[in-house]
Design a protein around this motif. Structure first.
Motif, PDB file in Angstrom:
ATOM      1  N   ASP A  96      37.952  52.500  43.822  1.00  0.00           N
ATOM      2  CA  ASP A  96      38.053  51.259  43.228  1.00  0.00           C
ATOM      3  C   ASP A  96      38.752  50.978  41.899  1.00  0.00           C
ATOM      4  N   LYS A  97      39.439  51.797  41.091  1.00  0.00           N
ATOM      5  CA  LYS A  97      39.626  51.605  39.760  1.00  0.00           C
ATOM      6  C   LYS A  97      40.537  51.829  39.897  1.00  0.00           C
ATOM      7  N   VAL A  98      41.288  51.118  38.712  1.00  0.00           N
ATOM      8  CA  VAL A  98      42.827  51.323  38.401  1.00  0.00           C
ATOM      9  C   VAL A  98      43.022  51.519  36.766  1.00  0.00           C
ATOM     10  N   PHE A  99      43.783  52.584  36.078  1.00  0.00           N
ATOM     11  CA  PHE A  99      43.863  53.183  34.538  1.00  0.00           C
ATOM     12  C   PHE A  99      44.514  52.743  34.706  1.00  0.00           C
ATOM     13  N   SER A 100      44.966  52.212  33.445  1.00  0.00           N
ATOM     14  CA  SER A 100      46.895  51.742  33.044  1.00  0.00           C
ATOM     15  C   SER A 100      47.223  51.869  31.446  1.00  0.00           C
ATOM     16  N   ALA A 101      48.405  52.409  31.352  1.00  0.00           N
ATOM     17  CA  ALA A 101      48.960  53.023  29.546  1.00  0.00           C
ATOM     18  C   ALA A 101      49.138  52.734  29.814  1.00  0.00           C
ATOM     19  N   HIS A 102      49.216  52.034  28.661  1.00  0.00           N
ATOM     20  CA  HIS A 102      50.117  50.731  27.327  1.00  0.00           C
ATOM     21  C   HIS A 102      50.619  51.304  26.231  1.00  0.00           C
ATOM     22  N   GLN A 103      51.951  50.624  25.982  1.00  0.00           N
ATOM     23  CA  GLN A 103      52.887  50.533  24.935  1.00  0.00           C
ATOM     24  C   GLN A 103      51.718  50.426  23.289  1.00  0.00           C
ATOM     25  N   ASP A 104      50.661  48.884  23.813  1.00  0.00           N
ATOM     26  CA  ASP A 104      49.861  49.164  22.622  1.00  0.00           C
ATOM     27  C   ASP A 104      48.882  50.281  21.726  1.00  0.00           C
ATOM     28  N   HIS A 158      44.514  56.957  20.390  1.00  0.00           N
ATOM     29  CA  HIS A 158      46.269  57.028  20.313  1.00  0.00           C
ATOM     30  C   HIS A 158      46.539  55.966  19.220  1.00  0.00           C
ATOM     31  N   VAL A 159      47.513  56.815  18.518  1.00  0.00           N
ATOM     32  CA  VAL A 159      48.613  55.839  17.467  1.00  0.00           C
ATOM     33  C   VAL A 159      49.866  55.753  17.760  1.00  0.00           C
ATOM     34  N   ASP A 160      50.446  55.430  19.030  1.00  0.00           N
ATOM     35  CA  ASP A 160      51.264  54.950  19.406  1.00  0.00           C
ATOM     36  C   ASP A 160      51.695  54.893  20.921  1.00  0.00           C
ATOM     37  N   THR A 161      52.565  55.085  21.950  1.00  0.00           N
ATOM     38  CA  THR A 161      52.599  54.608  23.176  1.00  0.00           C
ATOM     39  C   THR A 161      51.892  55.140  24.116  1.00  0.00           C
ATOM     40  N   VAL A 162      51.170  54.637  25.020  1.00  0.00           N
ATOM     41  CA  VAL A 162      50.429  56.109  25.864  1.00  0.00           C
ATOM     42  C   VAL A 162      50.992  55.964  27.231  1.00  0.00           C
ATOM     43  N   SER A 163      51.962  57.217  27.407  1.00  0.00           N
ATOM     44  CA  SER A 163      53.340  57.312  27.873  1.00  0.00           C
ATOM     45  C   SER A 163      52.893  57.729  29.093  1.00  0.00           C
ATOM     46  N   ALA A 164      51.395  58.188  29.655  1.00  0.00           N
ATOM     47  CA  ALA A 164      51.595  58.985  30.836  1.00  0.00           C
ATOM     48  C   ALA A 164      49.568  58.466  31.105  1.00  0.00           C
ATOM     49  N   LEU A 165      49.495  58.935  32.570  1.00  0.00           N
ATOM     50  CA  LEU A 165      48.106  59.499  32.748  1.00  0.00           C
ATOM     51  C   LEU A 165      48.583  60.181  34.344  1.00  0.00           C
ATOM     52  N   ALA A 166      47.217  60.825  34.399  1.00  0.00           N
ATOM     53  CA  ALA A 166      46.577  61.226  35.334  1.00  0.00           C
ATOM     54  C   ALA A 166      45.459  62.146  35.255  1.00  0.00           C
ATOM     55  N   LEU A 167      44.829  62.087  37.171  1.00  0.00           N
ATOM     56  CA  LEU A 167      43.727  62.361  37.330  1.00  0.00           C
ATOM     57  C   LEU A 167      43.050  64.362  37.553  1.00  0.00           C
ATOM     58  N   SER A 168      42.426  64.733  36.944  1.00  0.00           N
ATOM     59  CA  SER A 168      41.927  65.818  37.405  1.00  0.00           C
ATOM     60  C   SER A 168      42.244  65.812  38.769  1.00  0.00           C
ATOM     61  N   ASN A 169      41.654  67.002  39.780  1.00  0.00           N
ATOM     62  CA  ASN A 169      41.751  66.695  40.908  1.00  0.00           C
ATOM     63  C   ASN A 169      41.002  66.176  41.643  1.00  0.00           C
ATOM     64  N   ASP A 170      39.727  67.052  41.034  1.00  0.00           N
ATOM     65  CA  ASP A 170      38.546  66.297  41.284  1.00  0.00           C
ATOM     66  C   ASP A 170      38.030  64.901  41.175  1.00  0.00           C
ATOM     67  N   GLU A 171      39.112  64.327  40.024  1.00  0.00           N
ATOM     68  CA  GLU A 171      38.585  63.159  39.828  1.00  0.00           C
ATOM     69  C   GLU A 171      37.735  62.823  38.613  1.00  0.00           C
ATOM     70  N   GLU A 209      51.815  65.959  34.655  1.00  0.00           N
ATOM     71  CA  GLU A 209      50.940  66.226  35.646  1.00  0.00           C
ATOM     72  C   GLU A 209      50.499  66.738  36.093  1.00  0.00           C
ATOM     73  N   ILE A 210      49.632  67.254  36.719  1.00  0.00           N
ATOM     74  CA  ILE A 210      48.498  68.039  37.171  1.00  0.00           C
ATOM     75  C   ILE A 210      48.623  69.225  38.321  1.00  0.00           C
ATOM     76  N   SER A 211      49.073  69.772  38.537  1.00  0.00           N
ATOM     77  CA  SER A 211      48.922  71.027  39.604  1.00  0.00           C
ATOM     78  C   SER A 211      47.651  71.364  40.433  1.00  0.00           C
ATOM     79  N   VAL A 212      47.874  71.344  41.981  1.00  0.00           N
ATOM     80  CA  VAL A 212      46.569  71.772  42.540  1.00  0.00           C
ATOM     81  C   VAL A 212      45.656  72.845  42.733  1.00  0.00           C
ATOM     82  N   ASP A 213      45.888  74.052  41.202  1.00  0.00           N
ATOM     83  CA  ASP A 213      45.345  74.621  41.208  1.00  0.00           C
ATOM     84  C   ASP A 213      45.311  74.258  39.774  1.00  0.00           C
TER      85      ASP A 213
END
Length: 379
Positions: A96-104, A158-171, A209-213
């Motif tokens: 039920d959580k949303v993580f967002s990456a921002h230009q700030d 982070h000291v510049d735009t956060v450009s991408a996010l990803a979760l580990s496979n076990d979250e 990106e994170i692969s299944v392995d």
């Protein structure tokens, strides 16, 4: 020499640049909706159950409800939040959580409340790095790093735009990359920053990106893709290898395949999508290139055996690979600006006797987010 496969394996030997083979295969698509409601173009997309979340170039995060996925789609904004400054660059969902990456330079955490009701809403939960992290690290000089001449910060920032996010496979962990060239790892239970890899690339990091392995892939404007790994008893990630086949900056990454046979797709300003597969020794080998777009590849999405690519040339292409042999099934036209982000999912309807169907969302700098039904023939 490694085997190298050039896009299409059609019987007449034509390449995917022509795009004509797609239609002889019977694949087709239709636009079933154009989503309106944001005040600027959509810069990030993610699906979460019955909800679609969009992040805009002007700090808005919108939650949409999908009420029907038949021949048309009835989608409406059910909540909007505004945060930070500049674009929302990436969105990921954890329960039920949303993580967002921002230009700030911030990562924000939101909770979806009342999501089983008719009036769900988004509530701000935290901003990363959290206050305790910032205060503790600030008090200890060893935690300070120089980011510019006469300017320091702690390593959790982070000291510049956060450009991408990803979760580990076990979250358990959230990964973030930034134009500040760092890769950071956060614990999802308490949002604590556990690790930061400084100078992970020589230029801005655009994709993650994170692969299944468990391999962590980062793509950068320095033309390189790097693979980061952490052993079972190791506390920190280390560089596994560097992939250097693109001729210009890497903008997008996507992972497909299976746990025993992961496949990495990378898109760059050189107009190509490269296909990488892991060999028995654990090394990633270049096994193909998908060419057909006329300008930079800006985004990628994978579902089943399909790869979808969005480009500065204003089109979306749908590719299918069978045993390293790829063909372009469809060239989707309809946007009047570069296609900035994509997400795709299998249609929930029962497939027909001859085709699978998918729902593809594409967002463009023209300010429109379009919803497409894509019908792909059985093999």
């Amino acid at each position: 020499m490694m085997p190298f496969y050039q896009t299409s394996c059609s019987s007449n030997g034509s390449k995917a640049e022509q795009g004509s083979q797609s239609f002889s295969l019977g694949a087709h698509h239709q636009c079933i909706a154009t989503l309106k409601g944001q005040n600027s173009y959509t810069s990030s997309l993610v699906l979460a159950g019955k909800f679609l979340f969009t992040g805009s170039s002007d700090k808005e995060i919108c939650m949409w409800e999908q009420k029907a996925l038949t021949s048309t789609i009835d989608a409406s904004i059910i909540d909007t939040v505004i945060a930070g400054k500049g674009a929302v660059k990436s969105l990921v969902i954890l329960a039920d959580k949303v993580f967002s990456a921002h230009q700030d330079h911030k990562i924000r955490v939101w909770r979806i409340e009342n999501h089983h009701s008719d009036t769900p809403n988004i509530v701000h939960l935290a901003t990363l790095p959290i206050l305790s992290d910032r205060a503790f690290k600030f008090m200890m000089p060893k935690n300070h790093v120089q980011i510019r001449r006469h300017k320091e910060s702690t390593w959790v920032h982070h000291v510049d735009t956060v450009s991408a996010l990803a979760l580990s496979n076990d979250e358990s962990f959230l990964y973030s990359v930034s134009w500040d060239r760092t890769l950071k790892i956060w614990r999802t239970t308490d949002f604590k920053c556990l690790e930061s890899i400084a100078n992970a690339h020589d230029d801005a990091i655009n994709a993650l990106e994170i692969s299944v392995d468990g391999d962590v892939f980062t793509g950068s404007a320095d033309k390189k893709i790097k693979i980061w790994r952490k052993g079972f008893e190791e506390k920190k990630h280390s560089l596994g290898c560097t992939l250097e086949k693109h001729k210009s900056g890497v903008n997008a990454l996507a992972v497909g395949g299976s746990s025993t046979h992961p496949v990495l797709y990378s898109g760059a300003c050189d107009r190509s999508i490269l296909v990488w597969e892991k060999d028995e020794g654990g090394d990633m080998l270049l096994v193909g290139a998908l060419r057909g777009h006329k300008k930079s590849i800006l985004c990628l999405a994978v579902v089943s055996d399909l790869v979808c690519s969005g480009s500065e040339d204003k089109t979306v292409r749908v590719w299918r690979g069978v045993e390293r042999c790829y063909s372009c099934l469809s060239v989707i036209q309809g946007h009047t600006g570069p296609v900035k982000c994509l997400t795709v999912t299998s249609d929930q309807q029962i497939p027909s006797d001859s085709t699978y169907s998918y729902v593809l969302y594409s967002a463009s700098l023209d300010g429109e987010t379009k919803v497409w039904k894509v019908f792909v023939p059985f093999l």
